[in-house]
Design a protein around this motif. Structure first.
Motif, short mmCIF file in Angstrom:
data_model
loop_
_atom_site.label_atom_id
_atom_site.label_comp_id
_atom_site.label_asym_id
_atom_site.label_seq_id
_atom_site.Cartn_x
_atom_site.Cartn_y
_atom_site.Cartn_z
N SER B 30 1.05 12.94 2.07
CA SER B 30 0.03 12.29 2.90
C SER B 30 -1.25 12.08 2.10
O SER B 30 -1.52 12.82 1.15
CB SER B 30 -0.26 13.16 4.13
N SER B 52 -7.69 10.78 8.98
CA SER B 52 -6.62 11.05 9.93
C SER B 52 -6.99 10.37 11.24
O SER B 52 -8.07 9.77 11.37
CB SER B 52 -6.43 12.55 10.14
N THR B 55 -5.78 4.62 13.31
CA THR B 55 -5.44 3.89 12.08
C THR B 55 -6.42 2.77 11.78
O THR B 55 -6.42 2.23 10.68
CB THR B 55 -4.02 3.31 12.18
N PHE B 67 -4.99 1.37 8.47
CA PHE B 67 -3.99 2.16 7.76
C PHE B 67 -2.63 1.88 8.35
O PHE B 67 -2.41 2.03 9.56
CB PHE B 67 -4.33 3.64 7.88
N ASN B 68 -1.68 1.47 7.51
CA ASN B 68 -0.32 1.21 7.95
C ASN B 68 0.61 2.07 7.10
O ASN B 68 0.90 1.74 5.94
CB ASN B 68 0.02 -0.28 7.80
N LYS B 69 1.07 3.16 7.69
CA LYS B 69 1.86 4.12 6.92
C LYS B 69 3.22 3.54 6.52
O LYS B 69 3.69 3.76 5.40
CB LYS B 69 2.07 5.40 7.72
N SER B 70 3.84 2.78 7.39
CA SER B 70 5.16 2.25 7.09
C SER B 70 5.12 1.23 5.95
O SER B 70 6.06 1.12 5.17
CB SER B 70 5.78 1.62 8.34
N THR B 72 2.62 1.28 3.71
CA THR B 72 1.74 1.92 2.72
C THR B 72 0.61 0.99 2.32
O THR B 72 0.38 0.71 1.13
CB THR B 72 2.52 2.40 1.48
#
Lengths: 116, 117
Positions: B30, B52, B55, B67-70, B72
């Motif tokens: 993370s 955190s 997003t 922020f887009n985790k999928s 990145t």
């Protein structure tokens, strides 16, 4: 920037001479960093410090050394300057991460070094 | 090891138009994510950060990033730019994991935003 100063702001030096850049902070932050900025490379970490007399290498440390004898001062020395070390050098500071996490760096205004 | 890719080295845009500056990162853990802005002959100034939670993060001067985790990604946006936004913008990433050297930032190569009349 408030709380962090770099000196000198500009310097021209000759190939083969030693050069020392100074970073001074008044924030009492634990961590201090030296980066160099070059076109097309962004900022790259040279050395960092995590306490008085505690230092370690970054990704581009060859030809550089550092010292930290006091919390407020972090010195970067080019042992024998070369033309490839012509760059803009930035110092950054960061406090210890608290419960909220890491909040990033505060940067100095930079030192423009030219090696001729 | 972490890395950051800023796909566009230069982005020209007309005043009052929207802009998006792209940033993709890679990390096995993370991360914390940042955008910094650098005006000519100055140091870097924090624009916004993702630590955190939500997003979508809002920063100074009307900028925001998602922020887009999928994917990145951590793209920077502004709905209407001004001449004074002309500057270089850097995306940076730090792992959550705190090592002996603190949270070290890895920077992208920067995107030069040029706002034209």
């Amino acid at each position: 920037d408030a709380g962090i100063t770099q000196s000198p702001r500009h310097k021209v030096t000759e190939t083969g001479t030693p050069v020392t850049l100074r970073c001074h902070q008044t924030e009492n932050h634990r961590y201090m960093y030296w980066y160099r900025q070059d076109p097309g490379h962004g900022l790259r970490l040279i050395h960092y410090s995590y306490g008085v007399k505690d230092t370690d290498k970054g990704e581009v440390s060859d030809g550089y050394s550092v010292s930290r004898s006091k919390t407020e001062d972090f010195l970067l020395t080019l042992e024998s300057a070369t033309s490839s070390q012509t760059s803009v050098y930035f110092c950054a500071i960061s406090p210890s991460s608290g419960t909220g996490g890491f909040y990033g760096y505060t940067f100095g205004s930079g030192t423009r070094l030219t090696v001729v | 090891a972490q890395s950051v890719t800023q796909l566009d080295s230069q982005v020209p845009v007309f005043e009052e138009a929207p802009v998006e500056l792209r940033c993709n990162y890679s990390s096995s853990v993370s991360v914390y994510l940042f955008w910094y802005v650098q005006y000519p002959n100055q140091g870097l100034q924090l624009l916004l950060k993702y630590l955190s939670g939500s997003t979508l993060v809002k920063g100074i001067n009307g900028f925001e990033a998602e922020f887009n985790k999928s994917q990145t990604s951590f793209h920077l946006r502004k709905p209407s730019v001004h001449i004074s936004d002309t500057a270089e913008y850097f995306c940076a990433v730090s792992d959550f994991e705190l090592t002996g050297g603190g949270n070290k930032l890895t920077f992208g190569t920067g995107t030069q935003l040029k706002v034209e009349l």
